[in-house]
Scaffold this motif. Structure first.
Motif, PDB file in Angstrom:
ATOM      1  N   LEU A 120       0.114   2.268   7.222  1.00 33.86           N
ATOM      2  CA  LEU A 120      -1.061   3.262   7.250  1.00 33.86           C
ATOM      3  C   LEU A 120      -0.452   4.450   6.245  1.00 33.86           C
ATOM      4  O   LEU A 120      -1.260   5.024   5.582  1.00 33.86           O
ATOM      5  CB  LEU A 120      -1.147   3.829   8.537  1.00 33.86           C
ATOM      6  CG  LEU A 120      -1.631   2.756   9.385  1.00 33.86           C
ATOM      7  CD1 LEU A 120      -1.880   3.485  11.037  1.00 33.86           C
ATOM      8  CD2 LEU A 120      -3.347   2.517   9.214  1.00 33.86           C
ATOM      9  N   ARG A 121       0.852   4.421   6.128  1.00 35.12           N
ATOM     10  CA  ARG A 121       1.256   5.739   5.583  1.00 35.12           C
ATOM     11  C   ARG A 121       1.223   5.304   4.063  1.00 35.12           C
ATOM     12  O   ARG A 121       0.835   6.092   3.260  1.00 35.12           O
ATOM     13  CB  ARG A 121       2.870   6.045   5.773  1.00 35.12           C
ATOM     14  CG  ARG A 121       2.809   6.647   7.116  1.00 35.12           C
ATOM     15  CD  ARG A 121       4.286   7.246   7.373  1.00 35.12           C
ATOM     16  NE  ARG A 121       4.807   8.091   6.642  1.00 35.12           N
ATOM     17  CZ  ARG A 121       6.109   8.780   6.487  1.00 35.12           C
ATOM     18  NH1 ARG A 121       6.727   8.317   7.116  1.00 35.12           N
ATOM     19  NH2 ARG A 121       6.065   9.627   5.475  1.00 35.12           N
ATOM     20  N   THR A 122       1.432   4.065   3.601  1.00 36.46           N
ATOM     21  CA  THR A 122       1.286   3.559   2.230  1.00 36.46           C
ATOM     22  C   THR A 122      -0.121   3.679   1.724  1.00 36.46           C
ATOM     23  O   THR A 122      -0.333   3.923   0.298  1.00 36.46           O
ATOM     24  CB  THR A 122       2.098   2.338   1.924  1.00 36.46           C
ATOM     25  OG1 THR A 122       1.129   1.497   2.904  1.00 36.46           O
ATOM     26  CG2 THR A 122       3.524   2.056   2.130  1.00 36.46           C
ATOM     27  N   LEU A 123      -0.933   3.490   2.512  1.00 39.19           N
ATOM     28  CA  LEU A 123      -2.295   3.601   2.316  1.00 39.19           C
ATOM     29  C   LEU A 123      -2.771   4.965   2.246  1.00 39.19           C
ATOM     30  O   LEU A 123      -4.136   5.054   2.016  1.00 39.19           O
ATOM     31  CB  LEU A 123      -3.135   2.645   3.354  1.00 39.19           C
ATOM     32  CG  LEU A 123      -2.868   1.174   3.074  1.00 39.19           C
ATOM     33  CD1 LEU A 123      -3.840   0.283   4.137  1.00 39.19           C
ATOM     34  CD2 LEU A 123      -2.961   0.713   1.925  1.00 39.19           C
ATOM     35  N   GLY A 124      -2.004   5.974   2.784  1.00 41.38           N
ATOM     36  CA  GLY A 124      -2.538   7.370   2.514  1.00 41.38           C
ATOM     37  C   GLY A 124      -2.619   8.281   3.794  1.00 41.38           C
ATOM     38  O   GLY A 124      -3.300   9.128   3.729  1.00 41.38           O
ATOM     39  N   LEU A 125      -2.234   7.758   5.129  1.00 39.93           N
ATOM     40  CA  LEU A 125      -2.409   8.603   6.058  1.00 39.93           C
ATOM     41  C   LEU A 125      -1.070   9.501   5.999  1.00 39.93           C
ATOM     42  O   LEU A 125       0.021   9.019   6.457  1.00 39.93           O
ATOM     43  CB  LEU A 125      -2.464   7.444   7.096  1.00 39.93           C
ATOM     44  CG  LEU A 125      -2.638   8.481   8.551  1.00 39.93           C
ATOM     45  CD1 LEU A 125      -4.070   8.757   8.742  1.00 39.93           C
ATOM     46  CD2 LEU A 125      -2.671   7.326   9.822  1.00 39.93           C
ATOM     47  N   PRO A 126      -1.415  10.872   6.213  1.00 39.65           N
ATOM     48  CA  PRO A 126      -0.461  11.692   6.311  1.00 39.65           C
ATOM     49  C   PRO A 126       0.722  11.544   7.515  1.00 39.65           C
ATOM     50  O   PRO A 126      -0.012  11.245   8.781  1.00 39.65           O
ATOM     51  CB  PRO A 126      -0.885  13.130   6.289  1.00 39.65           C
ATOM     52  CG  PRO A 126      -2.310  12.921   5.787  1.00 39.65           C
ATOM     53  CD  PRO A 126      -2.630  11.450   6.231  1.00 39.65           C
TER      54      PRO A 126
END
Lengths: 799, 218
Positions: free
Chosen positions: A259-265
């Motif tokens: 999720l974080r690598t896909l752009g969720l802060p």
């Protein structure tokens, strides 16, 4: 973005329904047990408050008859004429159909401010009560009363349970006791120079407000015990939740990284996880509150019986819960979730975006924490010892207990690790070496369930030892105290005199029950006068004594006190006790007293009668070898109502019944806690079973059959439970010792001897092992039936 | 120029002291361009991709995407960059195991608020995943999982695709096939591609090849 992330989170639970169930069920059970106990406490406290505020019980000085249950209204008028500011009260049992209730009559115009509906002066209700005899009744008896009386009955939940309140004139008519008064409630301010009570009404005595023991204070220890159990159950439940959340978060590390690598802060991610937990906590908390209500409703009758039997405190038999209870129960569910999830959220918040997405090996994690955990165990156990040795008061006792239990629970994984490591080193054959090593590897995943099991088993051993020791002691105490074969109560002084004349030739001994409530050594105390004889000297045992106790008491040269008074006032044989300003006696003996929480002192009959010349005994113990014949004579020849006679066996039965009901609640909570721990074990094993396939696949590939793997899983669960049991037994006995030697002394003022019950422990051990076996059965069966394709996939996906 | 890297340096503290992974990298890629990054293990390929993808922070130097320096961005800014501009294909696929294939493909586009169901379906068709949409990652082969990861990346319409050994877990034939499809789709969207690979054969199929050795471009 939020929706997409929440969908991803939810998809995890959808794919892992067992973990979701574990989390929700754990939290619901924890909340249920805690809120159930709180509901019981809240209900009881509301009843005490109602009794104190509406009936003035314990708040005001009172004037009561020296003997008997009531006195003439003329005495009240004499006192009024002599300046006494007092309100009359008549109390009695009223039967309305099949319902028995306590009818209290007061005079609203003369009652002290704040008593009864006087606090609502100006209200039409007051006027109606005086002029129309309106009756205010607790809702649980209002309906029955309406059918039985002609007056208007107003349901008022502010009244104590099973109680109705009306004008004293109406009460005298309903109870058929014209011109009778039970007691006078004195206003807080009295005119100076009023005539002394002894002169105006020598048959009445003043009972200071302090002597009417504050019920809430008396029962505090009982409620504290309940709360402690509720907290233990809550802790066990939170262990489950902690395990479930910890595991779920571990398994979702990969998802979090993605999720974080896909752009969720990160902040958004944490916020959404908190939201997810909040929703789950509210759902589980809601279920828990409903379950808690059901638990409380089922236990309330026993609690009510206990409180009435032990303390004479009446509480409602029906739950009447307010919104604050619901809110506080949900709050405890949220707090529990926060406690259980705090660490996992913290780890996620600190996890670098490039951290491994694979669930970390828990063994490695726990290895790093081992030193810290060992330190915490040492600190907690040392803290427990310090609190027990140096602490003072019930709170310190419970804090010591909590330190001991938490310290032992934290120490369990360390003990198991060392034991399993030893077994691994000593194992013969590669299969057993693998078994022990593999068992050790499972420890981190099972540690919370095992800790919960340890606490539940230790609580079971501890509480059952305490209750059984108490039972043995209590039975001995009853045998010691209830020596008379028959107990008889009479109504008047004249009847008392005639009874003694009648019974004298027909009995071995007549023992008048002489007692007054007083204050000794600044403690509320019952002072007894004993007709010394073999009934006392052959049966009473002392926990401390000085010389020939009974001879000295009979001669009026010494006093016996009970353990409660001895501990509270720190008075022991050799010390002196002031009975009146002029009479001081040395203490000859201290007796164990397990029947009430109050102080008691015993002096010889002669001295008692000298100190209280106007006291007339209306209850007698009668010694006889032929109690049935004596009973028949008392009824047939003397004319006593059979209800006025109680036999020894009946009294013992009643006392033991009260005793058993007292611990019904404890027993029920005990079993629930054990059930919750068993559930924790089952859920942990089931959850771990899903993660076991990659660990077991190599063993399978190397030649251990699936059914053998299943059997080894069963054996593993039983071994771990057995090892936990070995720790639980001494811990439980330590717990029992603390309950008997520390908590009971602080709560009730007495110390009980501790007995051991090996058969009970053996039975509990068998149950615990059986529970572990049953808990492991399903996961082991699933494992044994894992399709070979699933095991093969482990090697196919090893990338 | 879509991506401009200037004097980029990065080091880590290891058990034996400081390790300088990147010692001053200068590099640029334009839209639609494909670049192969080769080099032995530990040469800094993955580190360079992580820095460009905003997954890690540089010690020194500048990374400008569309003229904006991303090295000064905070966590939220770098998350927005990954969501909307740059997308990464990992060697380990990094699919969400609890979502089915269709949801995985749509996931990043949904996060970025750019979900286009028709495009997701077209990508699934193009990558041969049309009959796998209801399955979960654990039911797929490695090659299929990587195709899902590529579809997820391209469904989000990034300006720059970063691929870290995307075929490293696949056999030779599958790897060639997956790369073929990825290059075709990247070309179709006009995005730039920067791919780290060990394989000279795969690298040869990209527009430009740079070799990284001991933290420097050779």
């Amino acid at each position: 973005m939020n929706r997409a992330a929440l969908v991803a989170f939810w998809s995890f639970w959808r794919r892992n329904p067992l973990q979701l169930f574990t989390l929700v069920a754990g939290l619901a059970l924890a909340t249920a047990l805690w809120s159930g106990v709180q509901a019981l406490n809240a209900e009881a406290r509301a009843s005490y408050d109602a009794a104190a505020s509406v009936l003035g019980e314990g708040r005001y000085d009172q004037v009561v008859p020296r003997a008997g249950e009531s006195f003439s209204q003329d005495l009240y008028l004499d006192l009024r004429r002599n300046g006494w500011q007092a309100g009359p009260v008549l109390e009695g049992q009223f039967t309305a159909g099949a319902t028995r209730l306590r009818l209290v009559g007061i005079d609203p115009l003369t009652a002290p401010a704040g008593l009864g509906p006087v606090s609502r002066a100006g209200d039409t209700a007051l006027q109606d009560m005086v002029t129309a005899g309106v009756i205010f009744a607790h809702p649980d008896v209002a309906e029955a009363l309406r059918d039985a009386v002609s007056q208007t009955v107003v349901a008022d939940s502010g009244l104590p349970p099973d109680t109705a309140l009306t004008d004293i004139g109406a009460a005298q008519r309903l109870l058929d006791r014209p011109d009778e008064i039970s007691r006078l409630v004195l206003s807080e301010t009295q005119p100076m120079g009023r005539a002394p009570l002894d002169e105006v009404a020598p048959d009445l005595v003043l009972q200071p407000s302090q002597q009417s023991a504050d019920i809430a204070q008396l029962t505090d220890s009982f409620h504290l015990n309940l709360t402690a159990f509720g907290m233990l159950s809550f802790a066990v439940g939170i262990f489950i939740v902690h395990g479930a959340i910890g595991l779920a978060f571990e398994q979702r590390r990969g998802m979090v990284r993605t999720l974080r690598t896909l752009g969720l802060p990160l902040r958004r991610l944490i916020g959404l996880m908190v939201l997810e937990l909040l929703i789950l906590a509210l759902v589980a908390g809601g279920i828990g509150v409903v379950l808690g209500y059901m638990i409380a409703a089922s236990l309330l009758p026993d609690v009510a019986a206990t409180l009435e039997g032990l303390y004479g405190a009446q509480i409602s038999g029906a739950l009447n819960l307010n919104p604050s209870w619901w809110m506080s129960s949900l709050a405890i569910a949220l707090l529990g979730t926060a406690l259980a999830a705090g660490g996992a959220l913290w780890r996620i918040a600190r996890m670098p975006v490039l951290a491994s997405g694979k669930a970390r090996a828990w063994a490695v994690d726990s290895g790093r924490l081992r030193g810290l955990q060992g330190g915490a165990v040492a600190v907690l156990l040392a803290g427990s010892a310090v609190l027990i040795v140096l602490g003072d008061g019930l709170i310190a006792g419970f804090a010591g207990l909590a330190c001991l239990l938490i310290g032992a629970a934290l120490g369990l994984p360390l003990i198991l690790d060392v034991t399993l490591s030893l077994a691994q080193r000593r194992a013969r054959g590669v299969r057993w070496q693998w078994f022990w090593a593999d068992t050790r590897q499972q420890l981190p995943g099972l540690r919370l369930a095992l800790m919960a099991l340890l606490l539940a088993m230790a609580a079971n051993v501890g509480v059952s030892t305490m209750v059984s020791s108490f039972r043995l002691t209590f039975i001995g105490f009853l045998d010691q105290r209830l020596t008379s074969e028959l107990y008889v109560g009479v109504k008047t002084e004249d009847e008392a005199t005639r009874l003694q004349q009648f019974a004298g030739p027909r009995t071995d001994a007549i023992l008048p029950l002489l007692s007054v409530d007083t204050r000794l050594a600044d403690q509320p105390t019952q002072l007894f006068g004993a007709r010394v004889g073999p009934s006392y000297s052959d049966n009473w045992t002392f926990i401390a004594r000085d010389g020939p106790v009974w001879d000295r008491v009979e001669r009026g040269e010494a006093v016996i006190i009970n353990e409660q008074l001895a501990r509270r006032a720190d008075l022991w044989p050799g010390d002196s006790l002031d009975l009146t300003p002029d009479v001081t006696l040395p203490i000859a003996g201290v007796v164990g007293d397990y029947g009430n929480p109050e102080g008691q002192a015993v002096i010889g009959e002669t001295l008692f009668r000298n100190l209280h010349p106007s006291f007339t005994a209306t209850r007698f113990g009668l010694r006889s070898d032929t109690p049935e014949a004596l009973r028949a004579a008392l009824v047939d020849e003397f004319g006593l109502d059979p209800g006025q006679i109680t036999d020894q066996a009946g009294l013992k039965r009643f006392s033991l019944d009260v005793f058993e009901r007292t611990f019904t609640v404890t027993g029920a909570l005990n079993i629930l806690t054990l059930a919750v721990a068993g559930f924790a074990m089952l859920m942990s094993l089931l959850t771990i079973a899903g993660m076991r396939v990659p660990q077991l696949a190599p063993a399978w590939a190397l030649g251990i059959t699936r059914s053998e793997l299943g059997r080894l899983e069963l054996l593993r669960a039983v071994i771990l439970a057995a090892l936990s049991l070995l720790v639980a037994l001494p811990l439980g006995l330590a717990l029992a010792w603390m309950l008997l030697a520390v908590i009971n002394v602080e709560a009730f003022g007495w110390r009980l001897p501790m007995y051991l019950f090996p058969l009970d422990y053996a039975r509990l051990s068998a149950f615990a092992l059986l529970a572990a076996l049953l808990a492991a059965l399903w996961p082991a069966r699933r494992l044994a039936r894992t399709p070979a394709a699933h095991l093969l996939k482990v090697f196919a996906n090893a990338n | 120029m879509l991506l401009e890297i200037t004097d980029l340096k990065k080091s880590y503290i290891g058990p034996d002291g400081r390790i300088e992974v990147l010692r001053g990298i200068d590099l640029s890629i334009d839209s639609g361009q494909t670049l192969a990054l080769t080099g032995e293990s530990g040469s800094g390929k993955s580190t360079l991709l992580h820095l460009v993808g905003g997954l890690d922070e540089a010690d020194e130097g500048r990374i400008a995407i569309d003229g904006t320096d991303i090295t000064g961005l905070d966590d939220a800014g770098r998350a927005a960059l990954r969501r909307e501009t740059v997308s990464i294909v990992f060697q380990q696929f990094n699919l969400i195991p609890s979502l089915d294939v269709a949801a995985n493909i749509a996931f990043q586009a949904r996060l970025a608020g750019k979900h286009d169901a028709a495009r997701a379906q077209a990508l699934a068709d193009a990558l041969g995943l049309a009959d796998q949409l209801g399955k979960y990652p654990e039911d797929l082969s490695g090659g299929q999982q990587q195709r899902v990861a590529i579809a997820r990346t391209l469904a989000a319409k990034p300006r720059l695709v970063l691929a870290d050994e995307p075929t490293g877990n696949l056999d030779e034939a599958t790897a060639a096939n997956v790369l073929e499809q990825m290059l075709a789709l990247v070309a179709e969207t006009g995005a730039a591609l920067m791919m780290a690979t060990h394989s000279p054969g795969l690298a040869a199929r990209l527009d430009t090849r740079v070799h990284l050795s001991l933290g420097r471009l050779a």
